[in-house]
Motif scaffolding. Structure first.
Motif, mmCIF file in Angstrom:
data_model
loop_
_atom_site.group_PDB
_atom_site.id
_atom_site.type_symbol
_atom_site.label_atom_id
_atom_site.label_comp_id
_atom_site.label_asym_id
_atom_site.label_seq_id
_atom_site.Cartn_x
_atom_site.Cartn_y
_atom_site.Cartn_z
ATOM 1 N N THR A 91 0.836 -1.186 0.000
ATOM 2 C CA THR A 91 0.000 0.000 0.000
ATOM 3 C C THR A 91 0.877 1.244 0.000
ATOM 4 O O THR A 91 1.997 1.243 0.504
ATOM 5 N N SER A 92 0.369 2.313 -0.571
ATOM 6 C CA SER A 92 1.091 3.585 -0.594
ATOM 7 C C SER A 92 1.174 4.143 0.827
ATOM 8 O O SER A 92 0.227 4.048 1.600
ATOM 9 N N ARG A 93 2.321 4.725 1.165
ATOM 10 C CA ARG A 93 2.490 5.288 2.494
ATOM 11 C C ARG A 93 3.551 6.377 2.468
ATOM 12 O O ARG A 93 4.402 6.413 1.581
ATOM 13 N N GLU A 94 3.508 7.244 3.451
ATOM 14 C CA GLU A 94 4.513 8.275 3.595
ATOM 15 C C GLU A 94 5.709 7.706 4.348
ATOM 16 O O GLU A 94 5.557 6.939 5.291
ATOM 17 N N VAL A 95 6.917 8.102 3.924
ATOM 18 C CA VAL A 95 8.149 7.612 4.538
ATOM 19 C C VAL A 95 8.842 8.780 5.230
ATOM 20 O O VAL A 95 9.185 9.768 4.577
ATOM 21 N N PRO A 96 9.073 8.679 6.552
ATOM 22 C CA PRO A 96 9.770 9.768 7.244
ATOM 23 C C PRO A 96 11.200 9.933 6.730
ATOM 24 O O PRO A 96 11.837 8.967 6.310
ATOM 25 N N VAL A 97 11.686 11.166 6.787
ATOM 26 C CA VAL A 97 13.057 11.454 6.364
ATOM 27 C C VAL A 97 13.982 11.299 7.567
ATOM 28 O O VAL A 97 13.813 11.971 8.591
ATOM 29 N N LEU A 98 14.950 10.422 7.444
ATOM 30 C CA LEU A 98 15.920 10.183 8.509
ATOM 31 C C LEU A 98 17.012 11.239 8.515
ATOM 32 O O LEU A 98 17.452 11.690 9.571
ATOM 33 N N ALA A 99 17.457 11.652 7.315
ATOM 34 C CA ALA A 99 18.546 12.628 7.233
ATOM 35 C C ALA A 99 18.573 13.242 5.848
ATOM 36 O O ALA A 99 18.101 12.639 4.867
ATOM 37 N N SER A 100 19.143 14.431 5.768
ATOM 38 C CA SER A 100 19.424 15.097 4.494
ATOM 39 C C SER A 100 20.880 15.528 4.516
ATOM 40 O O SER A 100 21.422 15.884 5.566
ATOM 41 N N CYS A 101 21.521 15.510 3.348
ATOM 42 C CA CYS A 101 22.950 15.819 3.318
ATOM 43 C C CYS A 101 23.356 16.263 1.918
ATOM 44 O O CYS A 101 22.568 16.200 0.970
ATOM 45 N N ASP A 102 24.619 16.670 1.804
ATOM 46 C CA ASP A 102 25.173 16.976 0.488
ATOM 47 C C ASP A 102 25.504 15.688 -0.263
ATOM 48 O O ASP A 102 25.097 15.503 -1.410
ATOM 49 N N VAL A 103 26.277 14.826 0.396
ATOM 50 C CA VAL A 103 26.763 13.593 -0.246
ATOM 51 C C VAL A 103 26.403 12.394 0.634
ATOM 52 O O VAL A 103 26.752 12.365 1.820
ATOM 53 N N LEU A 104 25.733 11.442 0.046
ATOM 54 C CA LEU A 104 25.371 10.196 0.726
ATOM 55 C C LEU A 104 26.216 9.066 0.147
ATOM 56 O O LEU A 104 26.249 8.870 -1.072
ATOM 57 N N ILE A 105 26.891 8.335 1.020
ATOM 58 C CA ILE A 105 27.655 7.156 0.600
ATOM 59 C C ILE A 105 26.965 5.927 1.163
ATOM 60 O O ILE A 105 26.728 5.847 2.370
ATOM 61 N N VAL A 106 26.648 4.981 0.306
ATOM 62 C CA VAL A 106 26.008 3.738 0.719
ATOM 63 C C VAL A 106 27.043 2.624 0.630
ATOM 64 O O VAL A 106 27.500 2.264 -0.451
ATOM 65 N N GLY A 107 27.433 2.091 1.785
ATOM 66 C CA GLY A 107 28.462 1.070 1.855
ATOM 67 C C GLY A 107 29.704 1.612 2.530
ATOM 68 O O GLY A 107 30.291 2.600 2.071
ATOM 69 N N GLY A 108 30.118 0.975 3.639
ATOM 70 C CA GLY A 108 31.210 1.508 4.441
ATOM 71 C C GLY A 108 32.478 0.693 4.402
ATOM 72 O O GLY A 108 33.213 0.640 5.389
ATOM 73 N N GLY A 109 32.776 0.050 3.261
ATOM 74 C CA GLY A 109 34.026 -0.679 3.098
ATOM 75 C C GLY A 109 35.171 0.254 2.736
ATOM 76 O O GLY A 109 35.067 1.483 2.912
ATOM 77 N N PRO A 110 36.275 -0.277 2.221
ATOM 78 C CA PRO A 110 37.403 0.583 1.849
ATOM 79 C C PRO A 110 37.027 1.717 0.894
ATOM 80 O O PRO A 110 37.495 2.852 1.057
ATOM 81 N N SER A 111 36.176 1.423 -0.096
ATOM 82 C CA SER A 111 35.768 2.489 -1.021
ATOM 83 C C SER A 111 34.854 3.488 -0.340
ATOM 84 O O SER A 111 34.996 4.703 -0.522
ATOM 85 N N GLY A 112 33.887 3.006 0.453
ATOM 86 C CA GLY A 112 32.949 3.903 1.121
ATOM 87 C C GLY A 112 33.609 4.779 2.166
ATOM 88 O O GLY A 112 33.316 5.982 2.266
ATOM 89 N N LEU A 113 34.505 4.194 2.973
ATOM 90 C CA LEU A 113 35.251 4.998 3.940
ATOM 91 C C LEU A 113 36.056 6.081 3.237
ATOM 92 O O LEU A 113 36.067 7.250 3.655
ATOM 93 N N SER A 114 36.744 5.697 2.163
ATOM 94 C CA SER A 114 37.559 6.664 1.426
ATOM 95 C C SER A 114 36.700 7.760 0.815
ATOM 96 O O SER A 114 37.065 8.947 0.848
ATOM 97 N N ALA A 115 35.557 7.396 0.265
ATOM 98 C CA ALA A 115 34.653 8.382 -0.324
ATOM 99 C C ALA A 115 34.139 9.348 0.731
ATOM 100 O O ALA A 115 34.082 10.572 0.504
ATOM 101 N N ALA A 116 33.748 8.818 1.887
ATOM 102 C CA ALA A 116 33.192 9.659 2.941
ATOM 103 C C ALA A 116 34.238 10.641 3.475
ATOM 104 O O ALA A 116 33.968 11.843 3.632
ATOM 105 N N LEU A 117 35.432 10.144 3.764
ATOM 106 C CA LEU A 117 36.484 11.011 4.287
ATOM 107 C C LEU A 117 36.886 12.068 3.271
ATOM 108 O O LEU A 117 37.076 13.250 3.607
ATOM 109 N N ALA A 118 36.988 11.665 2.003
ATOM 110 C CA ALA A 118 37.396 12.610 0.960
ATOM 111 C C ALA A 118 36.348 13.695 0.749
ATOM 112 O O ALA A 118 36.679 14.883 0.615
ATOM 113 N N ALA A 119 35.088 13.309 0.703
ATOM 114 C CA ALA A 119 34.014 14.290 0.500
ATOM 115 C C ALA A 119 33.935 15.263 1.673
ATOM 116 O O ALA A 119 33.735 16.469 1.491
#
Length: 568
Positions: free
Chosen positions: A119-147
């Motif tokens: 069924t259709s439903r409203e989804v609450p917003v958990l956070a808003s940001c400039d850059v969202l990285i999904v996945g916290g492995g070596p690439s995700g950590l590097s992306a997050a720190l660099a951004a």
């Protein structure tokens, strides 16, 4: 809309009656609630849509004795559980529970055959940001720190309870184990991670060269410190399940966690999931190697009770080189044979001996036993035993991964028995633990604005949109080339850009390219390079008001140089 089939109608009648009770006086004790749902509901009481016609006020129902009341109370509690009721006792009260109805009990689905329509439903917003990285492995950590270092407000999401990816969840201990003499370093956040881990006492030396081994569990603490000190906003135990799209522009993701279904909005999104999950959800094009041709998955395990001195003496008396890898697969190199005499921490003929002696069964699984060992502690711990592999697995298929996890654990017992019987030093070895998940090497790869090729990674390719360099190291698909000659290739920004989706970048092992280029870019140090490049590019795009596909590469490269990345 509600289903109107017989069984569904009865179940909904239970819920409707329970709802009527919950909407009455919440101060009424459970003993005073009449279990109306236990009494037959007249057919005439049902509306055409399957719901129940409310009773007329004042309708009387007969009540039984104390025994009936006891069973009635039990029935009411059962109804409340089915309806998603959470019972809470106000302070100072023990006999009058406060009843809170779960929202989930009100979300019904239309079931038709093998399809459930939400069924259709409203989804609450958990956070808003400039850059969202999904996945916290070596690439995700590097992306997050660099951004973050480039000035962006950054959110980093990870499905497990720790950052570090394959290091911490699988137990692979080296970002780059290939550092024999002659290797060119790529610089950047990957080397910084190793330095900080060493400063915190979380590394040891790899057996046959100067590559550092990371303590997989301790690296969880290293990653936490990097994230906290950077100002990145972290979310663990959260998974992206849908992309929020506005036309062909990604605006964020829908997530699932113990907090429920929540949205995270972003001006730019970086997919560091390893399997191109967000790109897949956003509608980007990608390729998947047929699983019968793909690289296998591995259950990394650790042992305790190893006699370190005895085992190391055995390895010195029976030295292995990279030429020995060719006993189990048709190995191809660059034709020079330069790898043939280099020492390798490798075990495979020991399993062949175990099969010959009947120590372990002869089957398709045990024939795949063999691989590398890594750290040996003074306490008798052997970690990162990369020996048990399962083939013909699609890491994006839940049934395949379930089978692989369970088969691999079963086969690990055979591998351990073979080690006890055929490898000196392992006679008293015991299983200590497995990685949190299988180590996967091969799944989705995006179709990029530029798709890397075998010629690129083996031919020192140069690109105007370089975001870093990586040495000529190839490991996979029967090809092994170690970077002993100082050769390297530039990593192009274009291999991270999915042309059909704006403001989405993809970093890590799922960047665009063919099989042999994947055998290079899948390695963790290269993942830190693409991660850092994507993080900087996303931050610059947001700062300049540009889309990620049209970001000014000169400004991206200037920022990467400021962050210590080698581009040429």
């Amino acid at each position: 809309s509600r289903p109107t089939g017989g069984c569904c109608r009865i179940a909904l009648s239970f819920l409707d009656v329970a709802e009527r009770h919950m909407q009455r006086e919440t101060t009424k004790s459970s003993a005073d609630i009449v279990p109306e749902c236990l009494e037959p509901v007249a057919e005439s009481a049902h509306r055409k849509d399957g719901s129940v016609q409310p009773e007329k006020p004042g309708t009387a129902r007969s009540r039984g004795g104390p025994e009936d009341s006891k069973y009635s109370q039990r029935a009411v509690r059962m109804i409340q559980r089915l309806a998603g009721v959470r019972m809470q006792r106000p302070q100072g009260e023990t006999s009058k529970p406060r009843v809170n109805q779960s929202r989930a009990s009100k979300r019904l689905a239309r079931i038709s055959g093998h399809v459930v329509r939400e069924t259709s439903r409203e989804v609450p917003v958990l956070a808003s940001c400039d850059v969202l990285i999904v996945g916290g492995g070596p690439s995700g950590l590097s992306a997050a720190l660099a951004a973050r270092r480039a000035g962006a407000d950054v959110v980093l999401c990870e499905q497990y309870g720790c950052f570090g990816g394959v290091i911490t969840t699988v137990g692979m201990e080296t970002l780059g184990w290939y550092r024999y003499e002659g290797t060119v370093e790529s610089e950047g956040i990957g080397l910084e991670m190793e330095r900080i881990a060493a400063q915190m006492g979380g590394t040891s030396k790899w057996p046959y060269n100067d590559s550092p081994c990371l303590d997989a569990d301790f690296f969880k603490i290293v990653a936490d410190r990097l994230v906290k000190e950077s100002g990145v906003r972290p979310f663990l135990h959260i998974i992206a399940v849908e992309a929020i799209m506005e036309g062909n522009v990604i605006r964020g993701v829908i997530t699932e966690s113990k907090s429920g279904r929540r949205a995270i909005l972003a001006k730019a999104v970086i997919d560091c999931t390893g399997d191109a999950d967000v790109a897949h959800l956003a509608g980007a094009d990608y390729t998947v190697c047929p699983k019968e041709e793909s690289l296998g998955v591995t259950a990394v395990f650790n042992c305790a009770g190893v006699d370190k001195a005895k085992f190391l003496k055995y390895t010195e008396d029976n030295p292995k080189t990279y030429k020995d890898w060719s006993r189990t697969w048709q190995q191809e190199g660059d034709g020079s044979g330069k790898e043939d005499t280099l020492r390798s921490p490798y075990l495979d003929c020991e399993f062949e001996e175990a099969r010959r002696r009947g120590v372990i069964p002869e089957n398709q699984h045990t024939q795949n036993f063999g691989g590398s060992w890594s750290t040996l502690s003074e306490a008798g711990e052997a970690t990162n035993l990369n020996l048990v592999h399962i083939k013909n697995v699609d890491p994006t298929n839940v049934e395949d991964m379930t089978r692989a996890e369970m088969d691999a654990r079963e086969q690990t017992l055979h591998a351990l028995q073979a080690l006890r019987e055929c490898v000196p030093g392992f006679e008293k070895a015991k299983l200590r633990n497995f990685g949190m998940t299988m180590g996967t090497r091969d799944s989705r790869k995006i179709v990029g604005r530029y798709n890397l090729t075998s010629s690129d990674v083996r031919g020192q390719a140069r690109f105007a949109d370089s975001i870093g360099i990586y040495p000529e190291f190839v490991d996979g698909y029967n090809v092994l080339i170690l970077p002993l000659t100082g050769r390297y290739f530039q990593v192009p920004f274009g291999c991270m850009v999915p042309p059909k989706v704006e403001n989405l970048l993809v970093a890590g092992r799922c960047v665009a390219g063919d099989k042999i280029s994947h055998a290079a870019t899948r390695n963790m140090m290269c993942c830190t390079i693409t991660g850092q490049g994507a993080g900087v590019a996303a931050a610059v795009a947001v700062r300049e008001g540009s889309s990620t596909s049209k970001v000014d590469m000169r400004k991206v490269q200037d920022e990467l140089r400021l962050q210590g990345v080698r581009l040429e």
